[in-house]
Motif scaffolding. Structure first.
Motif, short mmCIF file in Angstrom:
data_model
loop_
_atom_site.label_atom_id
_atom_site.label_comp_id
_atom_site.label_asym_id
_atom_site.label_seq_id
_atom_site.Cartn_x
_atom_site.Cartn_y
_atom_site.Cartn_z
N GLY A 173 0.79 -1.22 0.00
CA GLY A 173 0.00 0.00 0.00
C GLY A 173 0.82 1.27 0.00
O GLY A 173 0.27 2.36 0.11
N GLY A 174 2.13 1.24 -0.15
CA GLY A 174 2.98 2.44 -0.07
C GLY A 174 3.07 3.16 -1.40
O GLY A 174 4.06 3.04 -2.10
N CYS A 175 2.10 3.94 -1.76
CA CYS A 175 2.13 4.74 -2.99
C CYS A 175 2.95 5.99 -2.76
O CYS A 175 2.98 6.55 -1.67
N ALA A 176 3.62 6.43 -3.78
CA ALA A 176 4.44 7.63 -3.68
C ALA A 176 3.54 8.87 -3.66
O ALA A 176 2.55 8.94 -4.38
N THR A 177 3.94 9.84 -2.87
CA THR A 177 3.19 11.09 -2.83
C THR A 177 3.66 12.00 -3.95
O THR A 177 4.75 11.82 -4.50
N LYS A 178 2.87 13.00 -4.25
CA LYS A 178 3.23 13.94 -5.32
C LYS A 178 4.52 14.68 -4.99
O LYS A 178 5.37 14.89 -5.86
N TYR A 220 7.02 13.65 -3.15
CA TYR A 220 8.15 12.73 -3.28
C TYR A 220 8.55 12.59 -4.75
O TYR A 220 9.72 12.62 -5.10
N VAL A 221 7.55 12.43 -5.58
CA VAL A 221 7.81 12.28 -7.01
C VAL A 221 8.47 13.55 -7.55
O VAL A 221 9.43 13.50 -8.31
N ARG A 222 7.99 14.72 -7.14
CA ARG A 222 8.58 15.99 -7.58
C ARG A 222 10.03 16.10 -7.14
O ARG A 222 10.89 16.55 -7.90
N GLU A 223 10.31 15.67 -5.91
CA GLU A 223 11.69 15.71 -5.41
C GLU A 223 12.61 14.82 -6.24
O GLU A 223 13.75 15.17 -6.51
#
Length: 103
Positions: free
Chosen positions: A22-27, A29-32
């Motif tokens: 269930g560990g989806c990446a947050t927006k 985190y993806v931007r970083e």
């Protein structure tokens, strides 16, 4: 194993799997993670545009030089014809002088 024990074991495995997957990446985190790559792409894009401008400028200069070289070649051809004509007349005059008897 009893059916209650096997059902609870299955439920625990299912629950553990659901929690671990269930560990989806947050927006953010993806931007970083994408920010350095995006910056590099932007830098390379700017360099590519600069190189493209330089290449187009060099092409224009090369085409102008080619036209000038063709012009110069035509002028040389004209001058070569004139020099050949003068050389032929000079040779003819020298031959006339050589045929005349000297007194």
């Amino acid at each position: 194993m009893s059916s209650i024990a096997s059902k609870s074991m299955l439920a625990m495995v299912t629950l553990a799997g659901a929690v671990s997957l269930g560990g989806c990446a947050t927006k953010s985190y993806v931007r970083e993670q994408i920010a350095p790559v995006s910056h590099r792409v932007d830098t390379l894009e700017a360099k590519l545009q600069e190189t493209d401008g330089t290449a187009k400028s060099a092409l224009q200069e090369a085409q102008a030089a080619s036209g000038q070289a063709q012009n110069n070649g035509q002028r040389l051809d004209q001058l070569s014809g004139r020099v050949d004509g003068i050389d032929q007349r000079l040779t003819a005059q020298e031959q006339k002088r050589a045929k005349r008897p000297r007194h």
